[in-house]
Write a protein that holds these residues in place. Structure first.
Motif, PDB file in Angstrom:
ATOM      1  N   LEU A 136       0.870  -1.302  -0.262  1.00  0.00           N
ATOM      2  CA  LEU A 136       0.002  -0.277  -0.011  1.00  0.00           C
ATOM      3  C   LEU A 136       0.508   0.841   0.015  1.00  0.00           C
ATOM      4  O   LEU A 136       1.896   1.207   0.496  1.00  0.00           O
ATOM      5  CB  LEU A 136      -0.559   0.126   1.085  1.00  0.00           C
ATOM      6  N   VAL A 137       0.267   2.581  -1.313  1.00  0.00           N
ATOM      7  CA  VAL A 137       1.419   3.314  -1.863  1.00  0.00           C
ATOM      8  C   VAL A 137       0.775   4.821  -0.723  1.00  0.00           C
ATOM      9  O   VAL A 137      -0.797   4.749  -0.645  1.00  0.00           O
ATOM     10  CB  VAL A 137       1.747   3.845  -2.366  1.00  0.00           C
ATOM     11  N   PHE A 138       1.020   5.461   0.483  1.00  0.00           N
ATOM     12  CA  PHE A 138       0.327   6.256   0.919  1.00  0.00           C
ATOM     13  C   PHE A 138       0.095   7.957  -0.306  1.00  0.00           C
ATOM     14  O   PHE A 138       1.892   8.219  -0.487  1.00  0.00           O
ATOM     15  CB  PHE A 138       0.494   6.853   1.954  1.00  0.00           C
ATOM     16  N   GLN A 139      -0.801   8.407  -0.978  1.00  0.00           N
ATOM     17  CA  GLN A 139      -0.353   9.524  -1.729  1.00  0.00           C
ATOM     18  C   GLN A 139      -0.065  10.611  -0.983  1.00  0.00           C
ATOM     19  O   GLN A 139      -1.111  12.104  -0.623  1.00  0.00           O
ATOM     20  CB  GLN A 139      -1.528  10.138  -2.478  1.00  0.00           C
ATOM     21  N   GLY A 140       0.654  10.653  -0.315  1.00  0.00           N
ATOM     22  CA  GLY A 140       1.279  12.405   0.582  1.00  0.00           C
ATOM     23  C   GLY A 140       2.054  11.167   1.510  1.00  0.00           C
ATOM     24  O   GLY A 140       1.438  11.002   2.195  1.00  0.00           O
ATOM     25  N   PRO A 141       2.645  12.092   2.799  1.00  0.00           N
ATOM     26  CA  PRO A 141       3.178  11.937   3.820  1.00  0.00           C
ATOM     27  C   PRO A 141       2.250  11.705   5.024  1.00  0.00           C
ATOM     28  O   PRO A 141       0.502  12.245   4.783  1.00  0.00           O
ATOM     29  CB  PRO A 141       3.646  13.203   4.368  1.00  0.00           C
ATOM     30  N   ASN A 142       1.748  10.461   5.000  1.00  0.00           N
ATOM     31  CA  ASN A 142       0.657   9.701   6.192  1.00  0.00           C
ATOM     32  C   ASN A 142      -0.239   9.386   5.136  1.00  0.00           C
ATOM     33  O   ASN A 142      -1.346   9.684   6.468  1.00  0.00           O
ATOM     34  CB  ASN A 142       0.615  11.041   7.168  1.00  0.00           C
ATOM     35  N   GLY A 143      -0.132   9.778   3.752  1.00  0.00           N
ATOM     36  CA  GLY A 143      -1.932   9.626   3.478  1.00  0.00           C
ATOM     37  C   GLY A 143      -2.745  11.178   3.174  1.00  0.00           C
ATOM     38  O   GLY A 143      -3.529  10.704   2.639  1.00  0.00           O
ATOM     39  N   TYR A 144      -2.300  12.068   3.634  1.00  0.00           N
ATOM     40  CA  TYR A 144      -2.552  13.474   3.330  1.00  0.00           C
ATOM     41  C   TYR A 144      -2.798  14.367   2.479  1.00  0.00           C
ATOM     42  O   TYR A 144      -1.303  14.196   1.998  1.00  0.00           O
ATOM     43  CB  TYR A 144      -2.062  14.025   5.079  1.00  0.00           C
ATOM     44  N   SER A 145      -3.425  13.700   1.273  1.00  0.00           N
ATOM     45  CA  SER A 145      -3.503  14.280  -0.163  1.00  0.00           C
ATOM     46  C   SER A 145      -3.749  15.604  -0.411  1.00  0.00           C
ATOM     47  O   SER A 145      -5.247  16.158  -0.307  1.00  0.00           O
ATOM     48  CB  SER A 145      -4.057  13.582  -0.836  1.00  0.00           C
ATOM     49  N   ARG A 146      -3.045  16.725   0.004  1.00  0.00           N
ATOM     50  CA  ARG A 146      -3.147  17.978  -0.720  1.00  0.00           C
ATOM     51  C   ARG A 146      -3.705  18.421  -1.735  1.00  0.00           C
ATOM     52  O   ARG A 146      -3.638  17.717  -3.095  1.00  0.00           O
ATOM     53  CB  ARG A 146      -2.071  19.355  -0.512  1.00  0.00           C
ATOM     54  N   LYS A 147      -4.920  19.352  -2.038  1.00  0.00           N
ATOM     55  CA  LYS A 147      -5.736  19.502  -3.132  1.00  0.00           C
ATOM     56  C   LYS A 147      -5.441  21.602  -3.176  1.00  0.00           C
ATOM     57  O   LYS A 147      -5.893  21.751  -4.279  1.00  0.00           O
ATOM     58  CB  LYS A 147      -6.988  19.487  -3.046  1.00  0.00           C
ATOM     59  N   SER A 148      -5.043  22.043  -2.581  1.00  0.00           N
ATOM     60  CA  SER A 148      -4.480  23.546  -2.360  1.00  0.00           C
ATOM     61  C   SER A 148      -3.794  23.590  -1.692  1.00  0.00           C
ATOM     62  O   SER A 148      -3.574  23.457  -0.780  1.00  0.00           O
ATOM     63  CB  SER A 148      -6.142  24.682  -2.248  1.00  0.00           C
ATOM     64  N   GLU A 149      -2.749  25.027  -2.155  1.00  0.00           N
ATOM     65  CA  GLU A 149      -2.576  25.695  -1.309  1.00  0.00           C
ATOM     66  C   GLU A 149      -2.976  26.348  -0.232  1.00  0.00           C
ATOM     67  O   GLU A 149      -2.158  26.728   1.198  1.00  0.00           O
ATOM     68  CB  GLU A 149      -1.086  26.994  -2.094  1.00  0.00           C
ATOM     69  N   ARG A 150      -4.286  26.814  -0.285  1.00  0.00           N
ATOM     70  CA  ARG A 150      -5.574  26.954   1.095  1.00  0.00           C
ATOM     71  C   ARG A 150      -5.432  25.997   1.939  1.00  0.00           C
ATOM     72  O   ARG A 150      -5.555  24.494   1.431  1.00  0.00           O
ATOM     73  CB  ARG A 150      -6.530  27.115   0.265  1.00  0.00           C
ATOM     74  N   ALA A 151      -5.884  25.890   3.136  1.00  0.00           N
ATOM     75  CA  ALA A 151      -5.900  25.014   3.855  1.00  0.00           C
ATOM     76  C   ALA A 151      -7.083  24.526   4.419  1.00  0.00           C
ATOM     77  O   ALA A 151      -7.770  25.622   3.601  1.00  0.00           O
ATOM     78  CB  ALA A 151      -4.967  25.298   5.888  1.00  0.00           C
ATOM     79  N   GLY A 152      -7.232  23.364   4.740  1.00  0.00           N
ATOM     80  CA  GLY A 152      -8.506  22.851   4.589  1.00  0.00           C
ATOM     81  C   GLY A 152      -9.015  21.984   3.414  1.00  0.00           C
ATOM     82  O   GLY A 152      -9.778  21.128   3.277  1.00  0.00           O
ATOM     83  N   TYR A 153      -8.246  22.176   2.209  1.00  0.00           N
ATOM     84  CA  TYR A 153      -8.814  21.848   1.207  1.00  0.00           C
ATOM     85  C   TYR A 153      -7.288  20.474   0.725  1.00  0.00           C
ATOM     86  O   TYR A 153      -6.441  20.208   0.579  1.00  0.00           O
ATOM     87  CB  TYR A 153      -8.640  22.822  -0.084  1.00  0.00           C
ATOM     88  N   ALA A 154      -8.425  18.977   1.524  1.00  0.00           N
ATOM     89  CA  ALA A 154      -7.435  17.705   0.732  1.00  0.00           C
ATOM     90  C   ALA A 154      -8.060  16.207   1.203  1.00  0.00           C
ATOM     91  O   ALA A 154      -9.507  16.997   1.194  1.00  0.00           O
ATOM     92  CB  ALA A 154      -6.740  18.232   1.539  1.00  0.00           C
ATOM     93  N   SER A 155      -7.767  15.470   1.552  1.00  0.00           N
ATOM     94  CA  SER A 155      -8.656  14.021   1.077  1.00  0.00           C
ATOM     95  C   SER A 155      -7.280  13.064   1.751  1.00  0.00           C
ATOM     96  O   SER A 155      -6.065  13.266   1.493  1.00  0.00           O
ATOM     97  CB  SER A 155      -8.837  13.416   0.462  1.00  0.00           C
ATOM     98  N   GLN A 156      -7.706  12.316   2.978  1.00  0.00           N
ATOM     99  CA  GLN A 156      -6.932  11.679   2.823  1.00  0.00           C
ATOM    100  C   GLN A 156      -6.806   9.762   2.159  1.00  0.00           C
ATOM    101  O   GLN A 156      -8.209   9.755   1.728  1.00  0.00           O
ATOM    102  CB  GLN A 156      -7.293  10.090   4.293  1.00  0.00           C
ATOM    103  N   TYR A 157      -5.697   9.840   1.064  1.00  0.00           N
ATOM    104  CA  TYR A 157      -5.677   9.379  -0.230  1.00  0.00           C
ATOM    105  C   TYR A 157      -4.666   8.066   0.388  1.00  0.00           C
ATOM    106  O   TYR A 157      -3.338   8.322   0.257  1.00  0.00           O
ATOM    107  CB  TYR A 157      -5.467   9.695  -0.494  1.00  0.00           C
ATOM    108  N   TYR A 158      -5.123   6.894  -0.132  1.00  0.00           N
ATOM    109  CA  TYR A 158      -4.143   5.608  -0.590  1.00  0.00           C
ATOM    110  C   TYR A 158      -4.089   5.298  -1.748  1.00  0.00           C
ATOM    111  O   TYR A 158      -5.208   5.191  -2.112  1.00  0.00           O
ATOM    112  CB  TYR A 158      -3.976   5.040   0.563  1.00  0.00           C
TER     113      TYR A 158
END
Length: 333
Positions: A136-158
């Motif tokens: 399994l691969v986390f898409q982003g550190p610890n699975g935190y996948s940012r979707k914007s430079e703005r805070a709060g726009y993200a998902s947990q993604y693996y």
């Protein structure tokens, strides 16, 4: 399932070949979405009371004939229509099939994924096992996948970037024993697209040298890229998160859908200089658009692609997803 989040999906794509006829190849997609509507179930004395919905999408691309078939379902998440479980309970997710088809769509896990769908009206079905062959691969550190430079726009993604897959696929009553390789994405979050973003271009590429590549570009209405992310997975499964300046994607052709009028990118060059990669990504055929009638009539391009090196030799295969193209077609995320 993670009901504290608004949106969630289990997403499978892959390429299959007929065991008895290796030249007969198919691309497929199978997705079950959990769509949260309310923080908790309404306090109603009714079996129909629900806090969310189950949305299912499935498609098959016949790579020999150039025919693409798409099916969708949308039901309340209630015990008689569809729902979700927490691992190790099974099925992880399930839903009734389209009206007129007496067979549920379901997804289970017992050390491998087992999933099935059928649509008698569209005359296709598949029933597949998918066993992970890489970690399994986390898409982003610890699975935190940012979707914007703005805070709060993200998902947990693996992702599970390679799954040995086998089972049956049926088209127009003809059943094929099939085998191949799949890719699985699991993503959940409550606020993914930022204001001003209208959609994304997402790539999952399985290279012949054993490496895998996930990348996505989030676009604004004017077509400019607002945010992007990429992960290069080594043959042994180790992920490398690529700096934005370390990779590039350029669209070199377009295709306009006769069904929706949307114009999509239709060929790309992908470059990662530090990894020695310069790739050309080509759709297996043009019309792999999913045109929905449910959930507001959402439509998007989801198709099997070939990966070539810069000399035109086959270098891999994969899937591309293109959302937010066309008029007023922003995904509700």
């Amino acid at each position: 399932a993670h009901p504290a989040y608004r949106n969630e999906w289990w997403y499978f794509t892959g390429e299959l070949e007929a065991v008895a006829d290796p030249g007969r190849r198919f691309g497929y997609q199978f997705t079950l979405f959990r769509i949260g509507l309310l923080p908790r179930r309404p306090e109603l004395d009714s079996a129909w009371a629900a806090r969310g919905l189950v949305l299912g999408h499935a498609a098959v691309s016949d790579l020999a004939t150039g025919e693409h078939r798409f099916s969708e379902v949308l039901y309340r998440a209630t015990p008689i229509l569809g729902g979700f479980a927490e691992c190790p309970e099974n099925p992880l997710a399930w839903t009734l099939a389209p009206p007129g088809t007496d067979a549920p769509w379901s997804l289970a896990w017992d050390g491998r994924f087992r999933f099935a769908m059928r649509d008698d009206g569209r005359r296709f079905a598949f029933d597949l096992d998918a066993r992970p062959t890489k970690p399994l691969v986390f898409q982003g550190p610890n699975g935190y996948s940012r979707k914007s430079e703005r805070a709060g726009y993200a998902s947990q993604y693996y992702s599970l970037t390679r799954l040995a897959s086998a089972g049956t696929l049926t088209i127009d009553g003809a059943e094929y024993r099939v085998r191949g390789t799949s890719w699985m994405d699991k993503e959940f979050g409550s606020s993914q697209l930022a204001p001003g973003q209208v959609g994304w271009d997402w790539f999952s590429l399985q290279l012949d040298d054993g490496r895998d590549l996930m990348l996505y570009l989030l676009r604004r209405a004017d077509g400019a890229v607002d945010y992007r992310s990429a992960t290069l997975v080594a043959a042994d499964g180790a992920p490398a998160y690529l700096r934005p300046e370390a990779w590039s994607v350029t669209s070199t052709a377009t295709w306009t859908s006769p069904a929706t009028g949307a114009t999509y990118p239709a060929r790309w060059t992908v470059g990662i200089a530090d990894a020695g990669l310069r790739l050309v990504v080509v759709p297996e055929f043009a019309d792999q658009e999913n045109v929905g009638k449910l959930a507001g009539g959402l439509y998007y391009w989801e198709g099997a692609v070939r990966v070539l090196d810069d000399a035109g030799r086959t270098a891999g295969r994969g899937y591309v997803e293109l959302t937010g193209y066309g008029a007023d077609n922003r995904p509700p995320l």
